[in-house]
Design a protein around this motif. Sequence first.
Motif, PDB file in Angstrom:
ATOM      1  N   THR A 272      -2.054  -0.049  -5.547  1.00 44.81           N
ATOM      2  CA  THR A 272      -1.850  -1.082  -4.355  1.00 44.81           C
ATOM      3  C   THR A 272      -2.751  -1.955  -3.870  1.00 44.81           C
ATOM      4  N   GLY A 273      -2.403  -2.728  -2.781  1.00 50.47           N
ATOM      5  CA  GLY A 273      -3.095  -3.773  -2.711  1.00 50.47           C
ATOM      6  C   GLY A 273      -2.622  -4.828  -2.894  1.00 50.47           C
TER       7      GLY A 273
ATOM      8  N   GLY B 197       0.767  -1.397  -0.153  1.00 50.42           N
ATOM      9  CA  GLY B 197      -0.241  -0.146   0.388  1.00 50.42           C
ATOM     10  C   GLY B 197       0.699   1.146  -0.469  1.00 50.42           C
TER      11      GLY B 197
END
Length: 379
Positions: free
Chosen positions: A374-375, A238
Amino acid sequence: MSIFLAYGTTAAVARLLGAGHRDAALRQGIDGLWLAAGIGAVVLAAGWPLAPRIVLAFGGTAGVSQQAVTYLRISLLGAPSMLVVLAGTGVLRGLQDTRTPLLVAVIASAVNIALNATFVLGLHWGIAGSASGTVFAQTGSGAAYLVVVARGARREGVRGWPDVAGLRQAARAGAALVLRTLALQAVLVLMTAIAARQSAAAIAASQVGMRVWSLFVFALDAIAIAAQAITGRYLGAGDADGARAATQRVIGWGAVYGGLFSALLLGLRPLLPALFGVSPEVRHLLLAVLLVVIAQQPVAGVVFVLDGVLIGAGDQDYLAVAGLMSLAVFGIAAVLVVSTGAGLVALWLAYAAWMLARFVTLTLRARGSRWLVTGAVRV
Protein backbone atom coordinates in the motif's frame (compact mmCIF):
# COMPACT_ATOMS: atom_id res chain seq x y z
CA MET A 1 7.05 -3.64 -26.83
CA SER A 2 6.06 -0.17 -25.60
CA ILE A 3 2.72 -1.28 -24.15
CA PHE A 4 4.35 -0.64 -20.77
CA LEU A 5 3.73 3.05 -21.45
CA ALA A 6 0.01 2.36 -20.99
CA TYR A 7 0.17 -0.38 -18.33
CA GLY A 8 2.88 1.13 -16.13
CA THR A 9 1.35 4.61 -16.30
CA THR A 10 -2.11 3.28 -15.42
CA ALA A 11 -0.79 1.59 -12.27
CA ALA A 12 1.32 4.53 -11.08
CA VAL A 13 -1.35 7.16 -11.71
CA ALA A 14 -4.12 5.07 -10.11
CA ARG A 15 -2.03 4.48 -6.99
CA LEU A 16 -1.32 8.19 -6.53
CA LEU A 17 -4.97 9.04 -7.17
CA GLY A 18 -6.04 6.53 -4.52
CA ALA A 19 -3.65 8.18 -2.06
CA GLY A 20 -5.41 11.49 -2.69
CA HIS A 21 -2.55 13.04 -4.66
CA ARG A 22 -4.25 13.96 -7.92
CA ASP A 23 -1.57 16.55 -8.67
CA ALA A 24 1.20 13.95 -8.24
CA ALA A 25 -0.82 11.51 -10.35
CA LEU A 26 -0.90 14.02 -13.20
CA ARG A 27 2.80 14.75 -12.66
CA GLN A 28 3.52 11.01 -13.06
CA GLY A 29 1.35 10.91 -16.17
CA ILE A 30 3.14 13.87 -17.74
CA ASP A 31 6.50 12.16 -17.16
CA GLY A 32 5.09 9.09 -18.91
CA LEU A 33 4.08 11.23 -21.88
CA TRP A 34 7.57 12.73 -22.13
CA LEU A 35 9.11 9.25 -21.96
CA ALA A 36 6.77 8.09 -24.74
CA ALA A 37 7.70 11.03 -26.95
CA GLY A 38 11.40 10.39 -26.36
CA ILE A 39 11.16 6.70 -27.24
CA GLY A 40 9.09 7.57 -30.32
CA ALA A 41 11.71 10.08 -31.47
CA VAL A 42 14.45 7.46 -31.10
CA VAL A 43 12.40 4.91 -33.05
CA LEU A 44 11.83 7.44 -35.84
CA ALA A 45 15.48 8.54 -35.97
CA ALA A 46 16.80 4.97 -36.01
CA GLY A 47 14.10 3.45 -38.19
CA TRP A 48 14.18 5.94 -41.08
CA PRO A 49 17.74 5.21 -42.30
CA LEU A 50 17.48 1.51 -41.41
CA ALA A 51 14.14 0.96 -43.18
CA PRO A 52 15.63 -0.69 -46.31
CA ARG A 53 17.73 -3.09 -44.21
CA ILE A 54 14.79 -3.95 -41.96
CA VAL A 55 12.60 -4.74 -44.97
CA LEU A 56 15.39 -6.72 -46.65
CA ALA A 57 15.50 -9.06 -43.64
CA PHE A 58 11.99 -10.29 -44.51
CA GLY A 59 13.08 -11.52 -47.93
CA GLY A 60 10.30 -10.09 -50.08
CA THR A 61 10.54 -9.51 -53.81
CA ALA A 62 12.02 -6.24 -55.11
CA GLY A 63 8.59 -4.78 -55.84
CA VAL A 64 7.17 -5.73 -52.46
CA SER A 65 10.27 -4.50 -50.63
CA GLN A 66 10.13 -1.11 -52.35
CA GLN A 67 6.50 -0.68 -51.30
CA ALA A 68 7.33 -1.86 -47.77
CA VAL A 69 10.11 0.72 -47.34
CA THR A 70 7.71 3.47 -48.43
CA TYR A 71 5.05 2.29 -46.00
CA LEU A 72 7.49 1.82 -43.11
CA ARG A 73 9.15 5.22 -43.47
CA ILE A 74 5.85 7.09 -43.60
CA SER A 75 4.46 5.04 -40.71
CA LEU A 76 7.51 5.88 -38.61
CA LEU A 77 6.41 9.54 -38.67
CA GLY A 78 3.50 8.49 -36.47
CA ALA A 79 5.64 6.60 -33.93
CA PRO A 80 6.02 9.46 -31.41
CA SER A 81 2.29 10.21 -31.56
CA MET A 82 1.31 6.56 -31.25
CA LEU A 83 3.46 6.09 -28.15
CA VAL A 84 2.01 9.30 -26.70
CA VAL A 85 -1.41 7.72 -27.29
CA LEU A 86 -0.35 4.67 -25.25
CA ALA A 87 0.92 6.82 -22.37
CA GLY A 88 -2.09 9.16 -22.56
CA THR A 89 -4.44 6.19 -22.43
CA GLY A 90 -2.59 5.01 -19.33
CA VAL A 91 -2.96 8.43 -17.67
CA LEU A 92 -6.71 8.60 -18.19
CA ARG A 93 -7.29 4.98 -17.20
CA GLY A 94 -5.33 5.62 -14.04
CA LEU A 95 -7.59 8.62 -13.36
CA GLN A 96 -10.54 6.17 -13.75
CA ASP A 97 -11.61 7.77 -17.06
CA THR A 98 -12.26 5.11 -19.69
CA ARG A 99 -14.81 7.07 -21.71
CA THR A 100 -12.36 9.59 -23.17
CA PRO A 101 -10.01 6.87 -24.53
CA LEU A 102 -13.05 5.17 -26.10
CA LEU A 103 -14.15 8.44 -27.72
CA VAL A 104 -10.65 9.18 -29.05
CA ALA A 105 -10.28 5.64 -30.42
CA VAL A 106 -13.64 5.71 -32.22
CA ILE A 107 -13.03 9.14 -33.77
CA ALA A 108 -9.46 8.22 -34.77
CA SER A 109 -10.64 5.01 -36.44
CA ALA A 110 -13.34 6.87 -38.39
CA VAL A 111 -10.84 9.53 -39.48
CA ASN A 112 -8.32 6.85 -40.45
CA ILE A 113 -10.88 5.08 -42.66
CA ALA A 114 -11.98 8.33 -44.32
CA LEU A 115 -8.42 9.52 -44.98
CA ASN A 116 -7.31 6.15 -46.34
CA ALA A 117 -10.28 6.09 -48.71
CA THR A 118 -9.47 9.65 -49.84
CA PHE A 119 -5.73 9.18 -50.25
CA VAL A 120 -5.80 5.68 -51.78
CA LEU A 121 -9.03 5.60 -53.78
CA GLY A 122 -9.48 9.32 -54.47
CA LEU A 123 -5.97 10.73 -54.87
CA HIS A 124 -4.40 7.40 -55.92
CA TRP A 125 -1.41 7.69 -53.59
CA GLY A 126 -1.26 3.91 -53.24
CA ILE A 127 0.61 2.44 -50.29
CA ALA A 128 1.85 5.91 -49.30
CA GLY A 129 -1.76 7.04 -48.93
CA SER A 130 -2.57 4.11 -46.65
CA ALA A 131 0.35 4.93 -44.37
CA SER A 132 -0.34 8.68 -44.45
CA GLY A 133 -3.96 8.28 -43.37
CA THR A 134 -2.87 6.29 -40.34
CA VAL A 135 -0.16 8.80 -39.41
CA PHE A 136 -2.65 11.70 -39.51
CA ALA A 137 -5.08 9.74 -37.32
CA GLN A 138 -2.32 8.87 -34.84
CA THR A 139 -1.11 12.47 -34.72
CA GLY A 140 -4.62 13.72 -34.04
CA SER A 141 -5.10 11.14 -31.29
CA GLY A 142 -1.82 12.07 -29.64
CA ALA A 143 -2.75 15.76 -29.76
CA ALA A 144 -6.14 15.01 -28.20
CA TYR A 145 -4.53 13.24 -25.24
CA LEU A 146 -2.04 16.05 -24.76
CA VAL A 147 -4.88 18.60 -24.65
CA VAL A 148 -6.91 16.57 -22.14
CA VAL A 149 -3.94 15.93 -19.85
CA ALA A 150 -2.76 19.56 -20.13
CA ARG A 151 -6.19 20.82 -19.06
CA GLY A 152 -6.15 18.53 -16.04
CA ALA A 153 -2.62 19.62 -15.17
CA ARG A 154 -3.55 23.31 -15.32
CA ARG A 155 -6.48 22.72 -12.95
CA GLU A 156 -4.12 21.10 -10.45
CA GLY A 157 -1.32 23.62 -10.97
CA VAL A 158 1.05 21.00 -12.39
CA ARG A 159 3.75 22.14 -14.80
CA GLY A 160 4.11 20.40 -18.14
CA TRP A 161 7.90 20.11 -18.14
CA PRO A 162 9.48 16.69 -17.55
CA ASP A 163 10.86 15.70 -14.16
CA VAL A 164 14.12 13.75 -14.33
CA ALA A 165 13.33 11.64 -11.26
CA GLY A 166 9.86 10.89 -12.64
CA LEU A 167 11.27 9.88 -16.02
CA ARG A 168 13.74 7.58 -14.29
CA GLN A 169 10.99 5.99 -12.22
CA ALA A 170 8.78 5.45 -15.26
CA ALA A 171 11.65 3.86 -17.20
CA ARG A 172 12.60 1.62 -14.27
CA ALA A 173 9.03 0.34 -13.88
CA GLY A 174 8.82 -0.14 -17.64
CA ALA A 175 11.95 -2.31 -17.81
CA ALA A 176 10.30 -5.24 -16.02
CA LEU A 177 7.16 -4.91 -18.14
CA VAL A 178 9.28 -4.93 -21.32
CA LEU A 179 10.89 -8.19 -20.16
CA ARG A 180 7.43 -9.63 -19.48
CA THR A 181 6.24 -8.56 -22.92
CA LEU A 182 9.34 -10.02 -24.57
CA ALA A 183 8.56 -13.37 -22.96
CA LEU A 184 4.99 -13.21 -24.28
CA GLN A 185 6.09 -12.23 -27.77
CA ALA A 186 8.74 -14.97 -27.84
CA VAL A 187 6.01 -17.58 -27.45
CA LEU A 188 4.01 -16.13 -30.34
CA VAL A 189 7.07 -15.95 -32.59
CA LEU A 190 8.04 -19.53 -31.78
CA MET A 191 4.48 -20.71 -32.41
CA THR A 192 4.55 -19.13 -35.87
CA ALA A 193 8.03 -20.41 -36.70
CA ILE A 194 7.26 -24.01 -35.70
CA ALA A 195 3.89 -24.08 -37.49
CA ALA A 196 5.46 -22.60 -40.63
CA ARG A 197 7.99 -25.42 -40.70
CA GLN A 198 5.30 -28.09 -40.43
CA SER A 199 3.36 -27.29 -43.63
CA ALA A 200 1.53 -24.55 -45.48
CA ALA A 201 -1.77 -25.91 -44.17
CA ALA A 202 -0.43 -25.92 -40.60
CA ILE A 203 0.67 -22.28 -40.65
CA ALA A 204 -2.62 -21.24 -42.26
CA ALA A 205 -4.70 -23.08 -39.65
CA SER A 206 -2.50 -21.80 -36.83
CA GLN A 207 -2.79 -18.17 -37.96
CA VAL A 208 -6.57 -18.38 -38.28
CA GLY A 209 -6.73 -20.03 -34.87
CA MET A 210 -4.55 -17.27 -33.41
CA ARG A 211 -6.81 -14.58 -34.90
CA VAL A 212 -9.86 -16.19 -33.28
CA TRP A 213 -7.94 -16.57 -30.02
CA SER A 214 -6.81 -12.91 -30.13
CA LEU A 215 -10.36 -11.66 -30.65
CA PHE A 216 -11.52 -13.19 -27.39
CA VAL A 217 -8.27 -12.34 -25.60
CA PHE A 218 -8.79 -8.63 -26.29
CA ALA A 219 -12.30 -8.90 -24.86
CA LEU A 220 -10.88 -10.47 -21.68
CA ASP A 221 -8.15 -7.82 -21.60
CA ALA A 222 -10.84 -5.18 -21.06
CA ILE A 223 -11.50 -6.69 -17.61
CA ALA A 224 -7.74 -6.82 -16.96
CA ILE A 225 -7.34 -3.12 -17.79
CA ALA A 226 -10.17 -2.24 -15.41
CA ALA A 227 -8.43 -4.38 -12.78
CA GLN A 228 -5.22 -2.36 -13.25
CA ALA A 229 -6.93 0.92 -12.44
CA ILE A 230 -9.09 -0.43 -9.60
CA THR A 231 -6.24 -2.29 -7.88
CA GLY A 232 -3.89 0.67 -8.08
CA ARG A 233 -6.45 3.02 -6.58
CA TYR A 234 -7.29 0.69 -3.67
CA LEU A 235 -3.63 0.14 -2.80
CA GLY A 236 -2.84 3.83 -3.11
CA ALA A 237 -5.63 4.50 -0.62
CA GLY A 238 -4.07 1.98 1.79
CA ASP A 239 -7.00 -0.42 1.45
CA ALA A 240 -5.40 -3.85 1.00
CA ASP A 241 -8.63 -5.64 1.95
CA GLY A 242 -10.52 -3.68 -0.69
CA ALA A 243 -7.89 -4.59 -3.28
CA ARG A 244 -8.18 -8.29 -2.42
CA ALA A 245 -11.98 -8.17 -2.50
CA ALA A 246 -11.90 -6.41 -5.88
CA THR A 247 -9.47 -9.05 -7.12
CA GLN A 248 -11.87 -11.82 -6.19
CA ARG A 249 -14.69 -10.06 -8.03
CA VAL A 250 -12.74 -9.53 -11.24
CA ILE A 251 -11.44 -13.12 -11.11
CA GLY A 252 -15.05 -14.23 -10.99
CA TRP A 253 -15.90 -12.03 -13.98
CA GLY A 254 -12.92 -13.37 -15.90
CA ALA A 255 -13.90 -16.98 -15.25
CA VAL A 256 -17.56 -16.34 -16.14
CA TYR A 257 -16.72 -14.58 -19.40
CA GLY A 258 -14.15 -17.25 -20.21
CA GLY A 259 -16.86 -19.89 -19.80
CA LEU A 260 -19.29 -17.89 -21.94
CA PHE A 261 -16.66 -17.48 -24.65
CA SER A 262 -16.05 -21.24 -24.61
CA ALA A 263 -19.75 -21.92 -25.14
CA LEU A 264 -19.97 -19.28 -27.89
CA LEU A 265 -16.90 -20.63 -29.68
CA LEU A 266 -18.21 -24.18 -29.44
CA GLY A 267 -21.37 -23.10 -31.23
CA LEU A 268 -19.46 -21.09 -33.86
CA ARG A 269 -16.76 -23.72 -34.44
CA PRO A 270 -18.44 -25.47 -37.41
CA LEU A 271 -18.95 -22.10 -39.17
CA LEU A 272 -15.54 -20.51 -38.73
CA PRO A 273 -13.60 -22.41 -41.45
CA ALA A 274 -16.09 -21.26 -44.11
CA LEU A 275 -15.92 -17.70 -42.77
CA PHE A 276 -12.17 -17.65 -43.44
CA GLY A 277 -12.49 -19.46 -46.76
CA VAL A 278 -9.92 -22.15 -45.92
CA SER A 279 -9.11 -25.25 -47.94
CA PRO A 280 -10.35 -28.71 -46.84
CA GLU A 281 -6.93 -29.61 -45.41
CA VAL A 282 -6.74 -26.39 -43.42
CA ARG A 283 -10.34 -26.85 -42.29
CA HIS A 284 -9.52 -30.22 -40.72
CA LEU A 285 -6.58 -28.77 -38.79
CA LEU A 286 -8.44 -25.60 -37.81
CA LEU A 287 -11.36 -27.51 -36.32
CA ALA A 288 -8.91 -29.46 -34.14
CA VAL A 289 -7.04 -26.30 -33.08
CA LEU A 290 -10.31 -24.59 -32.16
CA LEU A 291 -11.03 -27.34 -29.62
CA VAL A 292 -7.83 -26.35 -27.80
CA VAL A 293 -8.80 -22.66 -28.06
CA ILE A 294 -12.24 -23.43 -26.62
CA ALA A 295 -10.81 -25.40 -23.71
CA GLN A 296 -8.44 -22.59 -22.77
CA GLN A 297 -10.98 -19.77 -22.45
CA PRO A 298 -11.88 -20.11 -18.72
CA VAL A 299 -8.18 -20.41 -17.79
CA ALA A 300 -7.33 -17.43 -20.00
CA GLY A 301 -10.07 -15.39 -18.32
CA VAL A 302 -8.39 -15.80 -14.94
CA VAL A 303 -4.86 -15.35 -16.34
CA PHE A 304 -5.56 -12.05 -18.04
CA VAL A 305 -7.44 -10.66 -15.04
CA LEU A 306 -4.64 -11.55 -12.62
CA ASP A 307 -2.12 -10.09 -15.03
CA GLY A 308 -4.04 -6.83 -14.79
CA VAL A 309 -4.33 -7.01 -11.00
CA LEU A 310 -0.59 -7.51 -10.50
CA ILE A 311 0.29 -4.79 -13.03
CA GLY A 312 -2.06 -2.46 -11.15
CA ALA A 313 -0.31 -3.41 -7.91
CA GLY A 314 3.06 -2.49 -9.45
CA ASP A 315 4.27 -6.09 -9.11
CA GLN A 316 6.17 -5.94 -12.41
CA ASP A 317 9.31 -7.66 -11.15
CA TYR A 318 7.35 -10.79 -10.25
CA LEU A 319 5.51 -10.67 -13.59
CA ALA A 320 8.84 -10.58 -15.42
CA VAL A 321 10.14 -13.62 -13.52
CA ALA A 322 6.83 -15.47 -13.94
CA GLY A 323 6.90 -14.66 -17.66
CA LEU A 324 10.35 -16.21 -18.04
CA MET A 325 9.28 -19.29 -16.09
CA SER A 326 6.21 -19.76 -18.28
CA LEU A 327 8.35 -19.24 -21.39
CA ALA A 328 10.64 -22.03 -20.17
CA VAL A 329 7.63 -24.35 -19.84
CA PHE A 330 6.57 -23.57 -23.39
CA GLY A 331 10.15 -23.99 -24.61
CA ILE A 332 10.36 -27.50 -23.18
CA ALA A 333 6.98 -28.43 -24.65
CA ALA A 334 7.91 -26.92 -28.02
CA VAL A 335 11.18 -28.89 -28.12
CA LEU A 336 9.19 -32.09 -27.56
CA VAL A 337 6.82 -31.15 -30.39
CA VAL A 338 9.68 -30.52 -32.82
CA SER A 339 11.83 -33.49 -31.76
CA THR A 340 8.96 -36.00 -32.00
CA GLY A 341 7.56 -34.55 -35.23
CA ALA A 342 4.19 -34.02 -33.58
CA GLY A 343 1.68 -31.97 -35.50
CA LEU A 344 -0.17 -28.69 -35.12
CA VAL A 345 -2.53 -29.86 -32.39
CA ALA A 346 0.45 -30.85 -30.26
CA LEU A 347 1.92 -27.39 -30.81
CA TRP A 348 -1.30 -25.79 -29.60
CA LEU A 349 -1.28 -28.12 -26.59
CA ALA A 350 2.20 -26.73 -25.85
CA TYR A 351 0.62 -23.27 -26.04
CA ALA A 352 -2.05 -24.47 -23.59
CA ALA A 353 0.72 -25.68 -21.26
CA TRP A 354 2.19 -22.17 -21.38
CA MET A 355 -1.18 -20.68 -20.46
CA LEU A 356 -1.53 -23.18 -17.62
CA ALA A 357 1.95 -22.23 -16.35
CA ARG A 358 0.88 -18.58 -16.32
CA PHE A 359 -2.28 -19.58 -14.43
CA VAL A 360 -0.26 -21.38 -11.75
CA THR A 361 2.34 -18.64 -11.26
CA LEU A 362 -0.25 -15.85 -11.12
CA THR A 363 -2.76 -17.59 -8.84
CA LEU A 364 -0.01 -18.56 -6.40
CA ARG A 365 1.08 -14.93 -6.23
CA ALA A 366 -2.48 -13.63 -5.84
CA ARG A 367 -3.16 -16.01 -2.93
CA GLY A 368 -0.26 -14.52 -0.99
CA SER A 369 0.06 -11.00 0.34
CA ARG A 370 3.47 -9.85 -0.91
CA TRP A 371 1.88 -8.01 -3.83
CA LEU A 372 -0.43 -6.05 -1.52
CA VAL A 373 1.91 -3.11 -1.01
CA THR A 374 0.00 0.00 0.00
CA GLY A 375 0.89 3.67 -0.26
CA ALA A 376 1.19 6.39 -2.89
CA VAL A 377 4.35 4.82 -4.30
CA ARG A 378 5.26 1.14 -4.28
CA VAL A 379 8.57 0.76 -2.45
